[in-house]
Write a protein that holds these residues in place. Sequence first.
Motif, PDB file in Angstrom:
ATOM      1  N   PHE A 264       0.843  -1.198   0.000  1.00 11.76           N
ATOM      2  CA  PHE A 264       0.000   0.000   0.000  1.00 11.76           C
ATOM      3  C   PHE A 264       0.877   1.247   0.000  1.00 11.76           C
ATOM      4  N   PHE A 265       0.494   2.220  -0.821  1.00  9.42           N
ATOM      5  CA  PHE A 265       1.239   3.471  -0.929  1.00  9.42           C
ATOM      6  C   PHE A 265       0.250   4.617  -0.784  1.00  9.42           C
ATOM      7  N   MET A 266       0.358   5.356   0.302  1.00  5.53           N
ATOM      8  CA  MET A 266      -0.510   6.514   0.543  1.00  5.53           C
ATOM      9  C   MET A 266       0.147   7.729  -0.083  1.00  5.53           C
ATOM     10  N   LYS A 267      -0.383   8.162  -1.206  1.00  9.75           N
ATOM     11  CA  LYS A 267       0.221   9.271  -1.950  1.00  9.75           C
ATOM     12  C   LYS A 267      -0.213  10.617  -1.403  1.00  9.75           C
ATOM     13  N   GLN A 268      -1.550  10.822  -1.281  1.00 12.80           N
ATOM     14  CA  GLN A 268      -2.043  12.129  -0.846  1.00 12.80           C
ATOM     15  C   GLN A 268      -3.535  12.071  -0.568  1.00 12.80           C
ATOM     16  N   LEU A 269      -4.000  13.061   0.190  1.00  9.94           N
ATOM     17  CA  LEU A 269      -5.436  13.281   0.342  1.00  9.94           C
ATOM     18  C   LEU A 269      -5.817  14.377  -0.647  1.00  9.94           C
ATOM     19  N   GLY A 270      -7.000  14.917  -0.542  1.00  2.00           N
ATOM     20  CA  GLY A 270      -7.424  15.963  -1.476  1.00  2.00           C
ATOM     21  C   GLY A 270      -7.137  17.353  -0.924  1.00  2.00           C
ATOM     22  N   ALA A 271      -6.579  18.206  -1.771  1.00  2.00           N
ATOM     23  CA  ALA A 271      -6.292  19.594  -1.380  1.00  2.00           C
ATOM     24  C   ALA A 271      -6.025  20.414  -2.641  1.00  2.00           C
ATOM     25  N   ARG A 272      -5.807  21.680  -2.465  1.00  2.59           N
ATOM     26  CA  ARG A 272      -5.561  22.570  -3.606  1.00  2.59           C
ATOM     27  C   ARG A 272      -4.303  22.160  -4.368  1.00  2.59           C
ATOM     28  N   THR A 273      -3.238  21.824  -3.638  1.00  2.56           N
ATOM     29  CA  THR A 273      -1.971  21.457  -4.287  1.00  2.56           C
ATOM     30  C   THR A 273      -1.517  20.075  -3.817  1.00  2.56           C
ATOM     31  N   PRO A 274      -0.715  19.394  -4.621  1.00  2.00           N
ATOM     32  CA  PRO A 274      -0.178  18.105  -4.184  1.00  2.00           C
ATOM     33  C   PRO A 274       0.627  18.214  -2.880  1.00  2.00           C
ATOM     34  N   THR A 275       1.369  19.306  -2.712  1.00  2.00           N
ATOM     35  CA  THR A 275       2.150  19.485  -1.485  1.00  2.00           C
ATOM     36  C   THR A 275       1.223  19.530  -0.273  1.00  2.00           C
ATOM     37  N   ARG A 276       0.168  20.313  -0.366  1.00  2.00           N
ATOM     38  CA  ARG A 276      -0.786  20.407   0.753  1.00  2.00           C
ATOM     39  C   ARG A 276      -1.508  19.073   0.958  1.00  2.00           C
ATOM     40  N   ALA A 277      -1.828  18.379  -0.122  1.00  2.00           N
ATOM     41  CA  ALA A 277      -2.523  17.087  -0.033  1.00  2.00           C
ATOM     42  C   ALA A 277      -1.668  16.051   0.697  1.00  2.00           C
ATOM     43  N   LYS A 278      -0.352  16.128   0.530  1.00  2.00           N
ATOM     44  CA  LYS A 278       0.559  15.218   1.240  1.00  2.00           C
ATOM     45  C   LYS A 278       0.653  15.594   2.711  1.00  2.00           C
ATOM     46  N   GLU A 279       0.637  16.894   2.996  1.00  2.00           N
ATOM     47  CA  GLU A 279       0.737  17.367   4.379  1.00  2.00           C
ATOM     48  C   GLU A 279      -0.470  16.951   5.221  1.00  2.00           C
ATOM     49  N   LEU A 280      -1.603  16.683   4.600  1.00  5.71           N
ATOM     50  CA  LEU A 280      -2.826  16.327   5.310  1.00  5.71           C
ATOM     51  C   LEU A 280      -2.863  14.871   5.782  1.00  5.71           C
ATOM     52  N   ILE A 281      -1.910  14.068   5.329  1.00  2.00           N
ATOM     53  CA  ILE A 281      -1.895  12.640   5.690  1.00  2.00           C
ATOM     54  C   ILE A 281      -1.537  12.491   7.166  1.00  2.00           C
ATOM     55  N   SER A 282      -2.352  11.743   7.892  1.00  2.00           N
ATOM     56  CA  SER A 282      -2.069  11.447   9.300  1.00  2.00           C
ATOM     57  C   SER A 282      -0.786  10.632   9.395  1.00  2.00           C
ATOM     58  N   VAL A 283      -0.065  10.801  10.483  1.00  2.00           N
ATOM     59  CA  VAL A 283       1.208  10.107  10.680  1.00  2.00           C
ATOM     60  C   VAL A 283       1.041   8.598  10.537  1.00  2.00           C
ATOM     61  N   ASP A 284      -0.037   8.051  11.070  1.00  2.00           N
ATOM     62  CA  ASP A 284      -0.236   6.599  11.001  1.00  2.00           C
ATOM     63  C   ASP A 284      -0.576   6.112   9.592  1.00  2.00           C
ATOM     64  N   MET A 285      -0.881   7.043   8.703  1.00  6.63           N
ATOM     65  CA  MET A 285      -1.187   6.676   7.309  1.00  6.63           C
ATOM     66  C   MET A 285      -0.021   6.933   6.356  1.00  6.63           C
ATOM     67  N   LEU A 286       1.105   7.384   6.872  1.00  7.48           N
ATOM     68  CA  LEU A 286       2.275   7.650   6.030  1.00  7.48           C
ATOM     69  C   LEU A 286       2.941   6.326   5.658  1.00  7.48           C
ATOM     70  N   ILE A 287       2.268   5.589   4.809  1.00  5.98           N
ATOM     71  CA  ILE A 287       2.734   4.271   4.388  1.00  5.98           C
ATOM     72  C   ILE A 287       3.132   4.375   2.925  1.00  5.98           C
ATOM     73  N   ARG A 288       4.362   3.995   2.629  1.00  5.99           N
ATOM     74  CA  ARG A 288       4.888   4.111   1.270  1.00  5.99           C
ATOM     75  C   ARG A 288       5.578   2.808   0.896  1.00  5.99           C
ATOM     76  N   GLN A 289       4.777   1.768   0.729  1.00 10.34           N
ATOM     77  CA  GLN A 289       5.315   0.439   0.415  1.00 10.34           C
ATOM     78  C   GLN A 289       5.415   0.257  -1.106  1.00 10.34           C
ATOM     79  N   PHE A 290       6.317  -0.632  -1.511  1.00  7.02           N
ATOM     80  CA  PHE A 290       6.485  -1.014  -2.917  1.00  7.02           C
ATOM     81  C   PHE A 290       6.471  -2.541  -3.003  1.00  7.02           C
ATOM     82  N   PRO A 291       6.082  -3.072  -4.153  1.00 11.49           N
ATOM     83  CA  PRO A 291       6.198  -4.524  -4.348  1.00 11.49           C
ATOM     84  C   PRO A 291       7.658  -4.957  -4.254  1.00 11.49           C
ATOM     85  N   ALA A 292       7.861  -6.190  -3.857  1.00 16.51           N
ATOM     86  CA  ALA A 292       9.232  -6.720  -3.739  1.00 16.51           C
ATOM     87  C   ALA A 292       9.849  -6.862  -5.118  1.00 16.51           C
TER      88      ALA A 292
END
Length: 182
Positions: free
Chosen positions: A154-182
């Motif tokens: 699972f890769f949490m890219k962003q939530l919804g916001a005006r800009t991609p930077t702001r959309a990333k900032e809105l992610i809760s700490v526990d949702m900052l998951i950036r996994q990749f396939p092996a």
Amino acid sequence: VAGTKIKVFSASMGDVMDDEAPEGQLERLYDQVNECPDLIFQFLTKRPHRYVYHLPLGGFKHKNVWLGTTCENQEFYDVRWPILHRVASAYGLVSWISYEPALGPISIDKRSDLPVPDWIIFGGETGPDDKRRPVDEVWARTLKDECSRFGVRFFMKQLGARTPTRAKELISVDMLIRQFPA
């Protein structure tokens, strides 16, 4: 990181299977894929049925392609995932879902007759407030839990916001998951 292959998001601002792509461009891309075994090429399309007819007949020399499709909600997941799964399995490739913009909840558990994707990216829509469609963080949390249960990266890219930077900032700490396939 040593030993990590670099990922190349092919046609990142387009659709790799766009039927209006200039003549010969897919062949050029496939030649690059076969000439670069140390890279992973990520393909993404809203038209996974075109993979059936437009991927090279002999496959890819190094299996260094990840096939993806965009699914904005359950309706599109239910239509596109079975097609992508068949093609990725036939070629022995990693399969992935770009769940963005997330426009409704998705459950990967609803199609128990099919295996699950290898990877799912979650992303809300960005843009002006009067044009951006809403996203619910519950959709991301529920899917993250399903991915964990079924062994899907699972890769949490962003939530919804005006800009991609702001959309990333809105992610809760526990949702900052950036996994990749092996």
